[in-house]
Enzyme design. Structure first.
Site, short mmCIF file in Angstrom:
data_model
loop_
_atom_site.label_atom_id
_atom_site.label_comp_id
_atom_site.label_asym_id
_atom_site.label_seq_id
_atom_site.Cartn_x
_atom_site.Cartn_y
_atom_site.Cartn_z
N GLY A 243 42.05 27.36 23.39
CA GLY A 243 41.99 28.01 22.07
C GLY A 243 42.47 27.10 20.97
O GLY A 243 42.65 25.90 21.18
N ASN A 244 42.69 27.66 19.79
CA ASN A 244 43.22 26.88 18.67
C ASN A 244 44.14 27.76 17.84
O ASN A 244 44.30 28.94 18.11
CB ASN A 244 42.08 26.28 17.83
CG ASN A 244 41.18 27.36 17.27
OD1 ASN A 244 41.59 28.15 16.44
ND2 ASN A 244 39.95 27.43 17.76
N ARG A 245 44.77 27.15 16.83
CA ARG A 245 45.84 27.84 16.10
C ARG A 245 45.35 28.71 14.94
O ARG A 245 46.17 29.23 14.18
CB ARG A 245 46.83 26.80 15.56
CG ARG A 245 47.64 26.14 16.66
CD ARG A 245 48.57 25.10 16.07
NE ARG A 245 49.40 25.67 15.02
CZ ARG A 245 49.90 24.99 14.00
NH1 ARG A 245 49.64 23.70 13.88
NH2 ARG A 245 50.64 25.58 13.09
N SER A 246 44.05 28.87 14.80
CA SER A 246 43.56 29.68 13.67
C SER A 246 44.08 31.12 13.77
O SER A 246 43.99 31.75 14.83
CB SER A 246 42.03 29.68 13.67
OG SER A 246 41.57 30.60 12.72
#
Ligand code: C5P
Length: 405
Positions: free
Chosen positions: A206-209
């Site tokens: 995933g990512n930090r958005s």
């Protein structure tokens, strides 16, 4: 488009008062009528003749002048817009408390017009909890806060507290005077959040958005009357009521959802942080430690570039907006990266986030530049994610209230 406005420019006693001349000048050149209400402190920093020459009107300072024409309320009642630049910590506190012992306080209280303030002060004063609480109070009452920017302050200090540039203040102020429901009938598809690419039933890449900017865009668009489809990957925030919500956890699901919704959209805004890669293989069962010895190698395959695909197949009347989070340390470099990406993606607008400057993921504020096709700078905006959302919507819909010369 908004016609000619009655603009009250309030000026208070900070060194940035000299920059208020640029604010007045922009309004006048754009065809608006300007009444200047200056505090006594302001006149220590900038001369009355200058303000009168530029505004083409007498400058108002005294509560007990013009009593026969009830000036203490007349100026506020006649205003379409009140802009206070610079707004000192003192004035911000007075506005938050609703004080009316000077002409500017009376003018603000007697008015139902949008109020826009551009704070200017030393960093310590800006960051003081008293000032921050006052700003939060004003925001909760609908006051638009522009800046402050970060940079050189009076003396040798530098940091957050510098008044925003006049042009930015004027654009934000004009944007605050939008007619209600100006996006009624406009169909907008917005993607938001960070995609999650499954590795096995319990793990993902995933990512930090946080999805906050995309959700703010959906909130602003709904408030302005648009019909909004929000295609949501992983969100840290609750989506607003009034949208058609489509869940799309992964890039592949997002692609399907966007493709389905695109046909009926006037504007597509791709605010989601879409993973560029996904695992080549998704295991049916949980990957066990030691399954492959001491090391685990993940093979990834590239996801399709959804934005580029949309831009290539868009109808001529559709507006396609991409986002780019860049970490370039200098503005020139950021713009160059943005222009190259805009060209590569082929979209109509690219919103470039200044990640890693004074802004970042998961915050409630943002700083963006918007580039239009061809690389022209369409907008620079800074503020709460909701304020930035409204400015982005203005830029991509062409609903900017009035041209600024
Ligand atoms: O190339 P980069 O990932 O920086 O581009 C970001 C923009 O492209 C965002 O608008 C994002 O939603 C979109 N994007 C996409 N498909 C991908 C990757 C990014 O549509 N696979």
């Amino acid at each position: 488009m908004t016609g000619s406005l009655n603009v009250v420019v309030g000026i208070t006693g900070g060194i940035a008062a000299y920059k208020a001349v640029g604010v007045i000048r922009s309004f006048v050149l754009a065809g608006h009528r300007v009444q200047v209400v200056a505090t006594q402190g302001a006149l220590r920093f900038v001369g009355r003749p200058t303000l009168e020459a530029i505004s083409r009107n007498p400058v108002h300072t005294e509560l007990y002048e013009g009593v026969a024409e009830v000036r203490h309320v007349a100026i506020g009642q006649a205003a379409d817009l009140i802009v206070i630049a610079p707004a000192t910590a003192n004035t911000i506190a007075r506005l938050a408390s609703g004080l009316a012992d000077d002409l500017l306080g009376n003018t603000v209280l007697a008015s139902t017009a949008p109020v826009v303030i551009a704070p200017a002060m030393h960093t310590e004063m800006w960051q003081n909890p008293a000032t921050q609480a006052n700003i939060a109070t004003l925001r909760s009452r609908g006051v638009t806060v522009v800046g402050p920017a970060s940079g050189q302050l009076t003396g040798t200090d530098s940091g957050p507290g510098r008044m925003e540039e006049p042009e930015t203040i004027v654009q934000a102020a004009l944007a605050a005077v939008r007619p209600a429901g100006d996006l009624t009938g406009t169909r907008i598809v917005i993607t938001a959040g960070g995609t999650r690419e499954a590795l096995d039933p319990v793990r993902f890449l995933g990512n930090r958005s946080s999805g906050k900017q995309g959700v703010a865009l959906a909130t602003a668009a709904v408030r302005r009357g648009a019909s909004v489809t929000l295609i949501a990957s992983h969100l840290d925030v609750t989506p607003p009521d009034g949208v058609t919500l489509v869940s799309a956890p992964s890039a592949t699901e997002l692609q399907h959802a966007v493709t389905d919704a695109a046909g009926a959209a006037d504007i597509i805004i791709m605010a989601a942080a879409v993973s560029d890669y996904r695992p080549a293989e998704v295991r049916d069962t949980k990957i066990k430690k030691g399954d492959t010895g001491n090391e685990l190698t993940l093979r990834l395959v590239q996801n399709p570039d959804i934005l580029a695909g949309l831009a290539a197949s868009a109808r001529p009347d559709q507006v396609i907006v991409g986002f780019a989070a860049e970490t370039a340390p200098a503005e020139d470099e950021l713009l160059a990266l943005g222009r190259a990406k805009l060209e590569r993606k082929g979209c109509d607008f690219l919103v470039v986030n200044r990640v890693g400057w004074n802004e970042g993921f998961a915050l409630d504020t943002n700083t963006v530049v918007v580039l239009a096709r061809g690389g022209k700078l369409a907008l620079e905006a800074s503020g709460s994610k909701l304020e930035v959302a409204d400015r982005i919507l203005d830029a991509v819909t062409g609903h900017v209230p009035a041209p600024v010369a």
